[in-house]
Design a protein around this motif. Sequence first.
Motif, mmCIF file in Angstrom:
data_model
loop_
_atom_site.group_PDB
_atom_site.id
_atom_site.type_symbol
_atom_site.label_atom_id
_atom_site.label_comp_id
_atom_site.label_asym_id
_atom_site.label_seq_id
_atom_site.Cartn_x
_atom_site.Cartn_y
_atom_site.Cartn_z
ATOM 1 N N SER A 226 -17.948 11.701 -44.895
ATOM 2 C CA SER A 226 -16.886 12.207 -44.029
ATOM 3 C C SER A 226 -15.967 13.097 -44.862
ATOM 4 C CB SER A 226 -16.088 11.062 -43.403
ATOM 5 O OG SER A 226 -15.385 10.344 -44.404
ATOM 6 N N SER B 43 -12.087 15.783 -44.632
ATOM 7 C CA SER B 43 -10.961 16.319 -43.879
ATOM 8 C C SER B 43 -11.255 17.778 -43.542
ATOM 9 C CB SER B 43 -9.672 16.223 -44.698
ATOM 10 O OG SER B 43 -9.370 14.877 -45.014
ATOM 11 N N TYR C 149 -9.605 21.519 -41.940
ATOM 12 C CA TYR C 149 -8.380 22.266 -41.674
ATOM 13 C C TYR C 149 -8.742 23.577 -40.975
ATOM 14 C CZ TYR C 149 -6.625 19.090 -45.287
ATOM 15 O OH TYR C 149 -6.306 17.977 -46.013
ATOM 16 N N LYS D 138 -4.920 19.937 -38.731
ATOM 17 C CA LYS D 138 -5.591 19.031 -39.657
ATOM 18 C C LYS D 138 -6.291 17.919 -38.868
ATOM 19 C CE LYS D 138 -3.522 17.464 -43.442
ATOM 20 N NZ LYS D 138 -2.627 16.630 -44.304
ATOM 21 N N LEU E 281 -8.749 14.430 -39.741
ATOM 22 C CA LEU E 281 -9.212 13.545 -40.810
ATOM 23 C C LEU E 281 -10.424 12.730 -40.361
ATOM 24 C CD1 LEU E 281 -5.782 12.145 -42.072
ATOM 25 C CD2 LEU E 281 -7.023 14.171 -42.874
ATOM 26 N N CYS F 71 -13.559 13.393 -40.564
ATOM 27 C CA CYS F 71 -14.511 14.208 -39.801
ATOM 28 C C CYS F 71 -15.951 13.945 -40.228
ATOM 29 C CB CYS F 71 -14.228 15.688 -40.024
ATOM 30 S SG CYS F 71 -12.672 16.245 -39.377
ATOM 31 N N THR G 193 -4.435 14.817 -36.564
ATOM 32 C CA THR G 193 -3.210 14.263 -37.140
ATOM 33 C C THR G 193 -1.981 15.118 -36.882
ATOM 34 O OG1 THR G 193 -3.611 15.346 -39.275
ATOM 35 C CG2 THR G 193 -4.465 13.101 -38.977
#
Length: 214
Positions: free
Chosen positions: A11, A13, A15, A24, A26, A28, A54
């Motif tokens: 997984s 993050s 952006y 953003k 998280l 993912c 988030t």
Amino acid sequence: TYNPISSGVPSASAYWWHVDAKKKVLGCRANISSMGMLIGEIPKVSARIQGTYTSVDEEAIPTIVLPTYTPLAISAETAETLVNCTGAGITDLLVWAKELKVDFGNALATKEYTSHRVSTISDRLGTWTLRIARADLSDFNPWAVRDAGYIFEAQMTQTYSGLLLDVVLAIRGQIENISEVDIDGDLGWELTGPCIASDTGGDEFTLSFVDNNP
């Protein structure tokens, strides 16, 4: 070589910047749903990234370093396709292919429990499609291969001569459907079927980058 995995899917993050809005997400996971190589186009991958949202902040788009090379369209001069079928005695038979494509059959979903939320990939039921010019039946008879239930393999290779790099998309499976189709005004075959891994697993389809530096 990139191949499908069933556990330990990483997984990350993610952006995004839309104008000056930074978004953003998280936890993912990226669901690659298909991969394909088609004459006249660059190799393509379809992907969806999903995770837990988030925040949205205001921030200027950052400077992004892009690759220095330009992807090349697949052509007769830069690509070849080979098929193999041990059961039918076919070894590295050169065919004239128009397209090789893999549909992963993945499902990407965010699952939620008390105290836990996670985005996961499941239900991978890969299928492949190969479109080729009709071959001599004495060299390759897809109906005989299908009816015998033989394992069938195909790979399309694109060569970047200036970079000494090969890009190889390969499939392993069985032939399920055979359609006689029109390909640029010629009689062709569209072969489709399920991707099937060997006993070792993870080899029902692969994407490889081969370094040809001497």
